[in-house]
Design an enzyme around this catalytic site. Structure first.
Site, PDB file in Angstrom:
ATOM      1  N   ASP A 184       0.831  -1.198   0.000  1.00 27.21           N
ATOM      2  CA  ASP A 184       0.000   0.000   0.000  1.00 27.21           C
ATOM      3  C   ASP A 184       0.874   1.259   0.000  1.00 27.21           C
ATOM      4  O   ASP A 184       2.084   1.200   0.291  1.00 27.21           O
ATOM      5  CB  ASP A 184      -0.882  -0.032   1.263  1.00 27.21           C
ATOM      6  CG  ASP A 184      -2.190   0.716   1.108  1.00 27.21           C
ATOM      7  OD1 ASP A 184      -2.311   1.518   0.165  1.00 27.21           O
ATOM      8  OD2 ASP A 184      -3.089   0.519   1.953  1.00 27.21           O
TER       9      ASP A 184
ATOM     10  N   ASP B 208     -10.648   1.956  -3.449  1.00 28.06           N
ATOM     11  CA  ASP B 208     -11.150   1.637  -2.112  1.00 28.06           C
ATOM     12  C   ASP B 208     -12.669   1.625  -2.084  1.00 28.06           C
ATOM     13  O   ASP B 208     -13.277   1.283  -1.077  1.00 28.06           O
ATOM     14  CB  ASP B 208     -10.660   2.686  -1.096  1.00 28.06           C
ATOM     15  CG  ASP B 208      -9.302   2.314  -0.545  1.00 28.06           C
ATOM     16  OD1 ASP B 208      -8.812   1.216  -0.842  1.00 28.06           O
ATOM     17  OD2 ASP B 208      -8.710   3.135   0.191  1.00 28.06           O
TER      18      ASP B 208
HETATM   19  C1  DGJ Z   1      -5.797   1.842   1.978  1.00 23.25           C
HETATM   20  C2  DGJ Z   1      -6.133   0.671   1.114  1.00 23.25           C
HETATM   21  O1  DGJ Z   1      -6.522   1.067  -0.144  1.00 23.25           O
HETATM   22  C3  DGJ Z   1      -7.183  -0.176   1.817  1.00 23.25           C
HETATM   23  O2  DGJ Z   1      -7.589  -1.221   0.994  1.00 23.25           O
HETATM   24  C4  DGJ Z   1      -6.604  -0.685   3.106  1.00 23.25           C
HETATM   25  O3  DGJ Z   1      -5.548  -1.562   2.833  1.00 23.25           O
HETATM   26  C5  DGJ Z   1      -6.126   0.481   3.954  1.00 23.25           C
HETATM   27  N1  DGJ Z   1      -5.283   1.377   3.236  1.00 23.25           N
HETATM   28  C6  DGJ Z   1      -5.408  -0.014   5.169  1.00 23.25           C
HETATM   29  O4  DGJ Z   1      -4.869   0.995   5.900  1.00 23.25           O
END
Ligand code: DGJ
Length: 705
Positions: free
Chosen positions: A441, A505
């Site tokens: 990430d 997300d």
């Molecule tokens: C942002 C990501 O896009 C989410 O899917 C998740 O992994 C969160 N961060 C976790 O902090």
């Protein structure tokens, strides 16, 4: 010199005229052979009241030769040598690639321009490098790849977006002036995806001439589509360099990222088809050739609330639904109880996991699933042991207080100690635990990207690539997902080192439809992470039926992102159903040719895939998704493209939503039958569709018989 270089591919030609400098005279449909008279027939007139000589729109246009639009190169040597004019000194070419060397003996610069036309995919690649031949430092402000387009390329489609709304597009005319996109966010970004399309007016999914572009780069960029006052037009793309970022000492070389371009005379379908072929053959490197495993990701299920016994229950439920890879997201490492702390401390939280992570992984593996783990290596929280020990490892400018983002800072990957620390931590995790998959990430932008006081987005981006490369060579079987608050780092260059993107997300199926459509122009479904989220979407509070959620996730690399322990037996059965449907068709979905069908109803998306099933038989799956209230009382017949008009097909509906029976009192009688129709009937006449409620979708399956 005065010659043509003719690059050819399966369907296309790129003809480059080399005089003082190389210039594209044609890039599009294949030309059988170049006639001798083409030299004369491509000579331009010289118009009145302008410069007295013809000014080529070359592969690197120069201000110093009279190109008044954006030059391909900008820089200076302490205020001098700022308007170079080059001449070609060498040309090396075969049918598929050309390398031009150009020199300016006054400014003491040498350019190397590479142009490649990939035979199978028709994708054109271009990059440039500049070498400083002088003894004094040359400050490079810009070096971009320029590709010219014909005059009928007069409509532009560009991408914009934001968190939870990636890959949105807009259209505008491309006449008299241009479009410019500058990305200074230090990552590929949600806002400025480095890609655009230029085409003939009104180009659509299925119709029109279109040229598509993508810059393969995960840092800052500049993207431009411009029209000169004489009507000639071009697209230009390259890294956006910050002040003083590139200082070339004698013989130093700067090389641009690759610019990828592709032409289609079948609208956007011809673009995506070719980009997908190229990605599959030339970009993607899966460690093993196997079906893409169905995921369960814990994030929206439990967030930071980790309890190994509970997580094992989730895993058991996941396996029962048919999940094949179980990923523990954020929250597993020491002190990570919320988003304000602990990034950088990549050690297991033994309070949460007193028996270690091994029992959880063993449980997951015993259930027949692979195990994956979330990390965010480039970041550090102020409240972390790493920050307390090494506050100087932060990427920034000393003396200033830069804003945090998600309460975190970026680490300076060009700091060798910091790089080594991150490598060691990740290497240790991958060695210690049976981890098959990392969700990598990256949740904030680069605000003061300074390394030793100097601008360093390029250095940071390259160091990230090196970190990924080093880990991949130490652990070649591990797959990596590129996630950046969803789709903030999606591009061809990062994909050379990763295997999946977290597209967004936003698990809201309605939003996902447009996000996935935008992404599908460039990337094939097998790298597009698509999850079924909870009934009420966490990022929008909208509710969607399982039909809409399941069908939307089915079209990518499928996963589930929720807590299965809390779901009802009925919901779990439904997840299992869509997972099964995905598995049944994933060979086709992940290897076939993706296409979209223009719909008469603007609130309806129709998309499909054609290819061979596991037994080598041709099949099609076509999804019709009704996004909003139907525009007309009756849907238009579905006329099926990408079909063999001489063949016969068996057709049936494999997914039909519950309809309200308010909009439709009687469905077409064929819906629960299997039909047999000839390809030309399907293509030209089409099939009637039921009236779908808003936010629902059906899937038609066709098999060649
Ligand atoms: C942002 C990501 O896009 C989410 O899917 C998740 O992994 C969160 N961060 C976790 O902090």
């Amino acid at each position: 010199m005065n010659q043509f270089i003719h690059l050819t591919s399966l369907n296309h030609s790129c003809i480059i005229k080399v005089d003082r400098v190389p210039e594209i005279v044609h890039w599009g449909a294949r030309i059988a052979q170049i006639d001798a008279d083409l030299l004369l027939s491509t000579e331009r007139p010289i118009s009145q009241a302008r410069l007295d000589v013809d000014i080529p729109l070359s592969l690197c246009p120069e201000l110093g030769s009279g190109h008044f639009n954006a030059p391909g190169i900008e820089g200076h040597r302490n205020g001098h040598d700022w308007a170079p004019v080059f001449h070609t000194t060498d040309t090396q070419a075969n049918d598929h690639q050309a390398v031009f060397t150009l020199q300016d003996d006054i400014a003491n610069l040498e350019l190397t321009i590479e142009v490649l036309l990939d035979h199978d995919s028709d994708v054109l690649q271009k990059r440039i490098s500049v070498r400083n031949l002088g003894s004094e430092v040359y400050t490079l402000n810009k070096l971009s790849s320029t590709l010219t387009l014909p005059h009928h390329a007069n409509e532009l489609m560009t991408f914009h977006g934001r968190w939870c709304q990636e890959f949105q597009n807009q259209r505008q005319a491309l006449e008299h002036g241009g479009f410019m996109q500058e990305n200074r966010r230090g990552r590929t970004s949600h806002e400025n995806f480095p890609g655009l399309f230029v085409g003939s007016k009104g180009f659509s999914e299925q119709q029109g001439n279109v040229w598509g572009f993508h810059l393969g780069w995960s840092g800052n960029h500049q993207l431009r589509a411009d029209v000169k006052s004489d009507g000639r037009r071009f697209v230009q793309a390259g890294e956006l360099l910050l002040a003083g970022e590139i200082q070339l000492a004698e013989n130093d070389i700067y090389q641009t990222p690759w610019l990828y371009g592709v032409y289609s005379n079948q609208g956007l379908n011809g673009i995506s088809d070719r980009f997908h072929t190229f990605v599959r053959h030339s970009i993607l490197r899966f460690p093993t050739q196997k079906p893409r495993p169905v995921h369960l990701n814990t994030w929206e299920g439990i967030y930071f609330d980790h309890n190994p016994d509970y997580i094992m229950k989730m895993a058991s439920e996941a396996a029962d639904m048919g999940v094949e890879r179980f990923i523990i997201d954020d929250g597993w490492f020491v002190g990570r109880d919320h988003e304000r702390a602990a990034l950088g401390d990549w050690y297991l939280d033994e309070k949460k996991y007193p028996n270690g992570l091994e029992p959880v992984i063993e449980h997951v593996n015993t259930l027949g699933m692979e195990f994956g783990l979330w990390v965010e290596p480039e970041m550090v929280s102020q409240d972390s042991n790493l920050f307390r020990a090494h506050p100087d490892w932060v990427l920034g400018l000393s003396g200033y207080q830069q804003p945090s983002g998600r309460w975190q800072y970026v680490l300076d990957l060009q700091n060798p100690e910091c790089f080594q620390y991150l490598f060691d931590r990740l290497d240790d995790l991958l060695t210690r635990y049976n981890i098959c998959y990392l969700k990598w990430d990256m949740n904030r932008e680069l605000v003061q990207p300074g390394h030793q006081g100097k601008a360093a987005v390029r250095g940071q981006t390259q160091a990230l690539y090196q970190l990924l490369d080093a880990l991949t060579s130490a652990h070649p079987s591990v797959e990596i997902e590129s996630c950046s608050s969803g789709g903030g780092r999606i591009d061809f260059e990062i994909l050379k080192r990763t295997h999946r993107f977290w597209a967004s997300d936003c698990n809201d199926a309605l939003e996902r439809q447009s996000i996935q459509r935008g992404m599908s122009y460039f990337f094939p479904p097998e790298v597009m992470g698509a999850h079924i989220g909870p009934g009420e979407c966490h990022s929008t509070n909208r509710r969607h039926s399982i039909n809409m959620r399941g069908v939307t996730a089915l079209g990518g690399h499928m996963g589930v992102e929720l807590d299965p322990v809390k779901e009802t037996a009925e919901e779990k059965q439904a997840f299992a159903h869509y997972i099964q449907l995905h598995k049944q068709h994933r060979h086709l979905l992940h290897s076939g040719r993706t296409f979209r069908i223009d719909s008469a109803n603007k609130d309806q998306y129709i998309y499909g895939v054609v290819g061979a099933n596991q037994d080598g038989q041709e099949e099609l799956l076509i999804t019709v998704c009704q996004l909003a209230m139907p525009e007309y009382a009756l849907p238009s017949p579905l006329r099926i493209s990408h079909i063999d008009v001489h063949a016969r097909y068996q057709l049936n509906i494999v997914e039909m939503p519950k309809t309200s029976f308010q909009l439709m009192k009687q469905a077409p009688k064929w819906l629960d039958k299997t039909l047999e129709l000839n390809g030309d009937n399907l293509k030209e006449v089409g099939i009637t569709l039921p009236i779908l409620d808003p936010e629902s979708a059906l899937i038609v399956h066709l098999k060649k018989i």
